[in-house]
Write an enzyme that holds these catalytic residues in place. Sequence first.
Site, PDB file in Angstrom:
ATOM      1  N   HIS A  17      76.583 121.682  -7.588  1.00  0.00           N
ATOM      2  CA  HIS A  17      77.798 122.187  -7.355  1.00  0.00           C
ATOM      3  C   HIS A  17      78.784 121.177  -6.352  1.00  0.00           C
ATOM      4  O   HIS A  17      79.986 121.295  -6.268  1.00  0.00           O
ATOM      5  CB  HIS A  17      77.418 123.381  -6.099  1.00  0.00           C
ATOM      6  CG  HIS A  17      76.991 124.272  -6.759  1.00  0.00           C
ATOM      7  ND1 HIS A  17      75.988 125.125  -6.117  1.00  0.00           N
ATOM      8  CD2 HIS A  17      77.110 124.934  -8.146  1.00  0.00           C
ATOM      9  CE1 HIS A  17      75.586 126.095  -7.028  1.00  0.00           C
ATOM     10  NE2 HIS A  17      76.421 125.878  -8.226  1.00  0.00           N
ATOM     11  N   HIS A  59      76.098 130.123 -18.176  1.00  0.00           N
ATOM     12  CA  HIS A  59      74.890 130.895 -17.672  1.00  0.00           C
ATOM     13  C   HIS A  59      75.421 131.094 -16.452  1.00  0.00           C
ATOM     14  O   HIS A  59      74.898 130.524 -15.295  1.00  0.00           O
ATOM     15  CB  HIS A  59      74.048 129.901 -17.892  1.00  0.00           C
ATOM     16  CG  HIS A  59      73.352 129.695 -19.212  1.00  0.00           C
ATOM     17  ND1 HIS A  59      74.154 128.447 -19.827  1.00  0.00           N
ATOM     18  CD2 HIS A  59      72.262 130.075 -20.045  1.00  0.00           C
ATOM     19  CE1 HIS A  59      73.691 128.403 -20.990  1.00  0.00           C
ATOM     20  NE2 HIS A  59      72.628 129.248 -21.108  1.00  0.00           N
ATOM     21  N   SER A  96      77.842 128.992  -9.100  1.00  0.00           N
ATOM     22  CA  SER A  96      78.909 128.370  -9.668  1.00  0.00           C
ATOM     23  C   SER A  96      80.143 129.176  -9.791  1.00  0.00           C
ATOM     24  O   SER A  96      81.304 128.638  -9.673  1.00  0.00           O
ATOM     25  CB  SER A  96      78.723 127.409 -10.977  1.00  0.00           C
ATOM     26  OG  SER A  96      77.838 128.204 -11.945  1.00  0.00           O
ATOM     27  N   GLU A 107      77.007 135.864 -18.867  1.00  0.00           N
ATOM     28  CA  GLU A 107      75.559 136.088 -18.312  1.00  0.00           C
ATOM     29  C   GLU A 107      74.859 137.094 -19.132  1.00  0.00           C
ATOM     30  O   GLU A 107      75.300 138.305 -19.253  1.00  0.00           O
ATOM     31  CB  GLU A 107      75.598 136.550 -16.943  1.00  0.00           C
ATOM     32  CG  GLU A 107      74.170 136.890 -16.323  1.00  0.00           C
ATOM     33  CD  GLU A 107      73.254 135.853 -16.388  1.00  0.00           C
ATOM     34  OE1 GLU A 107      72.139 135.991 -16.714  1.00  0.00           O
ATOM     35  OE2 GLU A 107      73.568 134.663 -16.078  1.00  0.00           O
ATOM     36  N   ASP A 141      75.223 136.240 -24.616  1.00  0.00           N
ATOM     37  CA  ASP A 141      74.778 134.836 -24.798  1.00  0.00           C
ATOM     38  C   ASP A 141      75.721 133.753 -24.899  1.00  0.00           C
ATOM     39  O   ASP A 141      76.840 133.870 -25.044  1.00  0.00           O
ATOM     40  CB  ASP A 141      74.145 134.803 -26.174  1.00  0.00           C
ATOM     41  CG  ASP A 141      73.449 133.603 -26.705  1.00  0.00           C
ATOM     42  OD1 ASP A 141      74.079 132.780 -27.249  1.00  0.00           O
ATOM     43  OD2 ASP A 141      72.339 133.307 -26.084  1.00  0.00           O
ATOM     44  N   ASP A 149      74.517 125.428 -17.660  1.00  0.00           N
ATOM     45  CA  ASP A 149      73.550 125.048 -16.723  1.00  0.00           C
ATOM     46  C   ASP A 149      72.155 126.261 -17.281  1.00  0.00           C
ATOM     47  O   ASP A 149      72.028 127.005 -16.303  1.00  0.00           O
ATOM     48  CB  ASP A 149      73.689 124.929 -15.411  1.00  0.00           C
ATOM     49  CG  ASP A 149      74.344 126.387 -14.572  1.00  0.00           C
ATOM     50  OD1 ASP A 149      74.980 127.242 -15.335  1.00  0.00           O
ATOM     51  OD2 ASP A 149      74.092 126.601 -13.697  1.00  0.00           O
TER      52      ASP A 149
END
Length: 278
Positions: free
Chosen positions: A19, A42, A100, A118, A143, A164
Amino acid sequence: MLSYRHSYHAGNHADVIKHLVQVAILDYLLKKDKPFCYHDSHAGAGLYSLQAEQAQKTAEYQTGIAKLWQYQATHPALARYIDVIKQLNPDGELAFYPGSPKIAALMLRPTDSIQATELHPSDYPILASQFSQRRNCRIENNDAWAGFKAMLPPLHKRGLVLIDPPYELKTEYQDVVNGLKLAYQRFPQATYAIWYPVIERQAIEAFIGELVASGIKDQLRIEYSPLPDKAGFGMTGSGMLVINPPYTLAADMQQALAELSPLLSEQGEFQVHQLVAE
């Protein structure tokens, strides 16, 4: 496989480095008046209670953000990162930590856009609820790699794509390489920030080698490890490989990590290296 929940790890040393880099890149993009797009592959739940059972069970935040909470940073990037966390905790108690996408929401202007994917069935509704009132926002239960196909390129010509995954499966490392190639082909002018864990040094160097061999230019490696390398179970550090980094990022991270490292660990080490030239 959908067992990973970031609520157990929120605010740990890996989140701090991830971050810090994210905030520095976003601040650079915000210097121009023209809007840009933030894409999170993600995204997780977006916001985490450090008083919740999951966070208290591991208490990983105690070796991460908790060590910085009352620190008066000298370097602007580190100070800005700490200030963003404090925005969520206005009473002075460290109770919440942002993921994030939440950091992006706190920093971006109304004209900037946010995209996030997500897949986890429990985390997605929590994430989506936080963005239901925000304009220029698209949150998908999808996805990550399908999200790249569906959502890139965005309408804005500038942007940051943060990648990530949890790396639960060994195949995810190759998935990242393939996913990056796909995203870059569709949105080559964006900055890409790829988070990776340091668990086994040989394996992570092979992964970095794959990214370098992708043919994509202008790659900057930023890594921080509070613990020495070791073989076997356990994350000793983490890093960000940044593609198309702001020209100020290498110097900023060199200075910010020199200030940050001794605060988190007496034996911490960091590196900032240009791996592939522009």
